[in-house]
Design a protein around this motif. Structure first.
Motif, PDB file in Angstrom:
ATOM      1  N   VAL A  94      32.737  42.100  49.294  1.00 35.47           N
ATOM      2  CA  VAL A  94      33.003  41.206  48.168  1.00 35.47           C
ATOM      3  C   VAL A  94      33.971  40.120  48.624  1.00 35.47           C
ATOM      4  O   VAL A  94      35.009  40.406  49.218  1.00 35.47           O
ATOM      5  N   TYR A 134      36.491  37.500  47.231  1.00 38.74           N
ATOM      6  CA  TYR A 134      37.226  37.184  46.004  1.00 38.74           C
ATOM      7  C   TYR A 134      37.751  35.754  46.057  1.00 38.74           C
ATOM      8  O   TYR A 134      38.291  35.311  47.076  1.00 38.74           O
ATOM      9  N   LYS A 180      33.907  29.861  43.211  1.00 37.57           N
ATOM     10  CA  LYS A 180      32.758  30.756  43.377  1.00 37.57           C
ATOM     11  C   LYS A 180      31.500  29.939  43.656  1.00 37.57           C
ATOM     12  O   LYS A 180      30.714  30.264  44.555  1.00 37.57           O
ATOM     13  N   TRP A 218      28.852  39.521  48.179  1.00 34.58           N
ATOM     14  CA  TRP A 218      28.975  39.186  46.757  1.00 34.58           C
ATOM     15  C   TRP A 218      30.211  38.316  46.578  1.00 34.58           C
ATOM     16  O   TRP A 218      31.177  38.443  47.335  1.00 34.58           O
ATOM     17  N   LYS A 239      33.142  37.248  43.750  1.00 33.83           N
ATOM     18  CA  LYS A 239      33.722  37.569  42.445  1.00 33.83           C
ATOM     19  C   LYS A 239      35.015  36.777  42.235  1.00 33.83           C
ATOM     20  O   LYS A 239      35.707  36.429  43.188  1.00 33.83           O
TER      21      LYS A 239
END
Length: 304
Positions: A238, A240, A247, A282, A284
Motif C-alpha cells: 500500500v 500512503y 492519490k 494500492w 490509500k
C-alpha cells in the motif's frame, strides 16, 4: 557466528555511522561498499528516513554501517523523528563518517553537524565525496576549510558513485574498529527484513517519477509477502499519501504512473530476491500522516 571460528584471533568488528547533510551521497556510498542496493537513492533530499544497517565483511573485519537520515531543519513530526534517528546514531558507534559534497562546499548544515560532532568523543573521518566533479587543486582549499573547524581523525576523498578511493576509506575505517566478533554471517548485507527493503525500492521509484510535494508525502507498507507453490513471490503493498489529489497523481492517467512504478520496482525486487515476483500496488489516503504519532509508529518510524 563468533570470532572463535576465525583463524585470525585479531578479527575486528564494529559499528560506523554515515552522517551528513541531505543529498550528499550517503546511500550511494552504502550501496557502493555493500555491492548491491539496500538503501534507496534519489536526487531529492531527505530520501533516507530510517537508520539503514548495511554489513560489509572480509576475512579480517566486519563493518556494520548505519546510513542515517540527512540532518536538516524539521518541518513535521516525521522530520523530528529523522533528526533524532541521525543524532542518536552518533552515540552507538565506533567511528563516524562525516560525508560532504566537495562541489557544494561548506554550508550551514555542515557547520551544524560539526557543532554536534564536538559533543562526542567518537573518531570522525571526513569523507569528501564527488571528487570526480572537481579539479584536484580545488580539493586543497576544501580540506583546509574543514580542518580549521574540527580535528578529524582522517580525511579521505572519494567518489561514492564511481567507487574511487572507497577501498582506501574501508582500510581507514578498520583501523578504528576494536577486536570483536562477527555479528552477522559473511553473506548477509543488511539486518533489515526483506519487506523493509522491498518497501523502500517501491518508494524509490515514486521519488524518481514524481515531482514537487509528492516525494515527502508518501509512505509504503508491505501488507502481504508470501511465496506461492510455483516459487513466485507475491507482494501486496500500500502506498500512503496525505491528500486525494496526491492519490490521483500517483495512480496517473489511466493508471499509467502506478503501472510504471510497479514495473520498475518489480525488476529491482526480483534482483534482490532472486525470484520471479508478482507485485500488487494500492494507493490509500492517510490525511496528514507525517504529523500523527500513531500512524508513524504503524509505518515503522520508531525512535529508539
Amino acid at each position: 557466528m563468533s570470532s572463535n571460528s576465525k583463524a585470525d584471533s585479531k578479527f575486528k568488528s564494529g559499528f560506523v555511522a554515515i552522517i551528513g547533510r541531505p543529498n550528499v551521497g550517503k546511500s550511494t556510498l552504502m550501496n557502493q561498499v555493500i555491492g548491491q542496493k539496500i538503501a534507496i537513492m534519489s536526487d531529492k533530499p531527505q530520501t533516507t528516513r530510517n537508520k539503514i544497517h548495511g554489513v560489509y565483511t572480509t576475512d579480517q573485519a566486519q563493518i556494520v554501517f548505519l546510513d542515517t537520515p540527512g540532518i536538516h531543519k524539521p518541518q513535521s513530526k516525521l522530520g523530528d523523528y529523522m533528526i533524532r534517528a541521525a543524532e542518536s546514531a552518533l552515540s552507538e558507534v565506533d567511528a563516524i563518517l562525516f560525508l560532504i559534497d566537495v562541489v557544494e562546499g561548506l554550508g550551514g548544515g555542515d557547520r551544524y553537524i560539526i557543532e554536534t560532532l564536538k559533543k562526542v568523543t567518537t573518531p570522525v573521518i571526513l569523507v569528501m565525496n564527488k571528487i570526480d566533479q572537481i579539479h584536484p587543486e580545488a580539493l586543497l582549499s576544501v580540506i583546509t576549510t574543514y580542518k580549521d573547524l574540527y580535528p578529524f581523525a582522517e580525511i579521505v576523498p572519494i567518489s561514492a558513485m564511481h567507487g574511487n578511493n572507497v577501498n582506501t576509506l574501508l582500510e581507514q575505517i578498520i583501523k578504528f574498529l576494536p577486536e570483536g566478533p562477527q555479528y552477522y554471517p559473511a553473506d548477509q548485507v543488511t539486518d533489515h527484513p526483506e519487506q523493509f527493503v522491498c518497501a523502500e525500492l517501491i518508494r524509490e521509484k515514486i521519488l524518481h517519477l514524481t515531482r514537487e510535494e509528492i516525494p515527502h508525502s508518501i509512505a509504503v507498507s508491505i501488507e502481504d509477502m508470501r511465496v506461492e507453490p510455483n516459487g513466485v513471490v507475491h507482494i501486496s503493498a500500500v502506498i500512503y499519501v496525505e491528500r486525494d489529489s496526491q492519490k490521483g497523481i500517483i495512480i496517473g492517467k489511466k493508471g499509467a504512473l502506478l503501472k510504471e512504478v510497479g514495473q520498475k520496482a518489480r525488476a529491482d525486487i526480483e534482483a534482490l530476491l532472486g525470484s520471479k515476483t508478482f507485485l500488487e500496488l494500492w494507493v490509500k489516503v492517510k490525511k496528514d500522516w507525517r504529523n500523527q504519532d500513531r500512524v508513524l509508529r504503524d509505518l515503522g518510524f520508531r525512535h529508539e
